[in-house]
Design a protein around this motif. Structure first.
Motif, PDB file in Angstrom:
ATOM      1  N   VAL A   1      -4.737  -8.047  -0.804  1.00 22.96           N
ATOM      2  CA  VAL A   1      -4.851  -6.692  -0.258  1.00 22.96           C
ATOM      3  C   VAL A   1      -3.498  -6.234   0.303  1.00 22.96           C
ATOM      4  N   VAL A   2      -2.777  -7.139   0.927  1.00 25.02           N
ATOM      5  CA  VAL A   2      -1.457  -6.800   1.469  1.00 25.02           C
ATOM      6  C   VAL A   2      -0.495  -6.462   0.330  1.00 25.02           C
ATOM      7  N   ILE A   3      -0.498  -7.274  -0.720  1.00 24.14           N
ATOM      8  CA  ILE A   3       0.358  -7.017  -1.882  1.00 24.14           C
ATOM      9  C   ILE A   3      -0.023  -5.683  -2.525  1.00 24.14           C
ATOM     10  N   ALA A   4      -1.308  -5.436  -2.667  1.00 24.65           N
ATOM     11  CA  ALA A   4      -1.767  -4.176  -3.264  1.00 24.65           C
ATOM     12  C   ALA A   4      -1.327  -2.980  -2.427  1.00 24.65           C
ATOM     13  N   ALA A   5      -1.369  -3.110  -1.109  1.00 20.70           N
ATOM     14  CA  ALA A   5      -0.956  -2.000  -0.248  1.00 20.70           C
ATOM     15  C   ALA A   5       0.537  -1.707  -0.411  1.00 20.70           C
ATOM     16  N   LEU A   6       1.353  -2.756  -0.429  1.00 24.24           N
ATOM     17  CA  LEU A   6       2.794  -2.549  -0.575  1.00 24.24           C
ATOM     18  C   LEU A   6       3.142  -1.947  -1.935  1.00 24.24           C
ATOM     19  N   ILE A   7       2.582  -2.497  -2.984  1.00 25.66           N
ATOM     20  CA  ILE A   7       2.867  -1.972  -4.325  1.00 25.66           C
ATOM     21  C   ILE A   7       2.284  -0.567  -4.482  1.00 25.66           C
ATOM     22  N   GLY A   8       1.146  -0.319  -3.867  1.00 21.90           N
ATOM     23  CA  GLY A   8       0.542   1.008  -3.923  1.00 21.90           C
ATOM     24  C   GLY A   8       1.389   2.062  -3.229  1.00 21.90           C
ATOM     25  N   ILE A   9       1.980   1.708  -2.091  1.00 23.10           N
ATOM     26  CA  ILE A   9       2.855   2.651  -1.382  1.00 23.10           C
ATOM     27  C   ILE A   9       4.081   2.974  -2.231  1.00 23.10           C
ATOM     28  N   TYR A  10       4.717   1.938  -2.780  1.00 20.08           N
ATOM     29  CA  TYR A  10       5.883   2.172  -3.650  1.00 20.08           C
ATOM     30  C   TYR A  10       5.488   2.978  -4.889  1.00 20.08           C
ATOM     31  N   GLY A  11       4.321   2.685  -5.445  1.00 19.83           N
ATOM     32  CA  GLY A  11       3.853   3.424  -6.614  1.00 19.83           C
ATOM     33  C   GLY A  11       3.595   4.886  -6.303  1.00 19.83           C
ATOM     34  N   LEU A  12       3.043   5.154  -5.122  1.00 20.88           N
ATOM     35  CA  LEU A  12       2.791   6.537  -4.719  1.00 20.88           C
ATOM     36  C   LEU A  12       4.102   7.303  -4.554  1.00 20.88           C
ATOM     37  N   VAL A  13       5.095   6.656  -3.938  1.00 23.63           N
ATOM     38  CA  VAL A  13       6.399   7.303  -3.760  1.00 23.63           C
ATOM     39  C   VAL A  13       7.037   7.588  -5.116  1.00 23.63           C
ATOM     40  N   LEU A  14       7.016   6.606  -6.017  1.00 16.99           N
ATOM     41  CA  LEU A  14       7.599   6.820  -7.347  1.00 16.99           C
ATOM     42  C   LEU A  14       6.860   7.904  -8.124  1.00 16.99           C
ATOM     43  N   THR A  15       5.553   7.947  -8.003  1.00 20.40           N
ATOM     44  CA  THR A  15       4.780   8.973  -8.708  1.00 20.40           C
ATOM     45  C   THR A  15       5.141  10.365  -8.195  1.00 20.40           C
ATOM     46  N   ILE A  16       5.270  10.501  -6.887  1.00 20.02           N
ATOM     47  CA  ILE A  16       5.655  11.799  -6.319  1.00 20.02           C
ATOM     48  C   ILE A  16       7.065  12.177  -6.775  1.00 20.02           C
ATOM     49  N   LEU A  17       7.981  11.208  -6.748  1.00 16.11           N
ATOM     50  CA  LEU A  17       9.338  11.490  -7.216  1.00 16.11           C
ATOM     51  C   LEU A  17       9.350  11.862  -8.697  1.00 16.11           C
ATOM     52  N   GLY A  18       8.479  11.236  -9.474  1.00 16.90           N
ATOM     53  CA  GLY A  18       8.394  11.570 -10.895  1.00 16.90           C
ATOM     54  C   GLY A  18       7.838  12.962 -11.134  1.00 16.90           C
TER      55      GLY A  18
END
Length: 88
Positions: free
Chosen positions: A16-33
């Motif tokens: 769950v911790v790994i998913a949260a960290l990767i999810g936050i980075y993924g959300l930032v990259l998606t917004i930047l994209g």
């Protein structure tokens, strides 16, 4: 009775911790994209790398959360650990 003494790790599961960290980075990259400058996208041969990378990271994070929900880690309580020692 033994089922009541077993507990699931829940939010403290490392998946769950790994998913949260990767999810936050993924959300930032998606917004930047989504707000990417067309000139920057053109530099990458027309492929919006931030958008696709962010979506892939969000899917990966969702997979980790699904894995943690479907196969939770069960921890035995201290009372269960003492029971086998007393019977020996």
């Amino acid at each position: 009775m033994a089922d009541q003494q077993q507990k699931k790790t829940g939010a403290f599961d490392i998946r769950v911790v790994i998913a949260a960290l990767i999810g936050i980075y993924g959300l930032v990259l998606t917004i930047l994209g989504l707000i990417a400058d067309p000139d920057e996208v053109a530099k990458a041969d027309g492929l919006n790398i931030n958008l696709w990378g962010g979506i892939a990271m969000l899917v990966f994070a969702a997979g980790f959360v699904l894995w943690a929900r479907l196969r939770p880690i069960v921890v035995q309580s201290a009372a269960d650990e003492d029971a086998p020692a007393a019977s020996e």
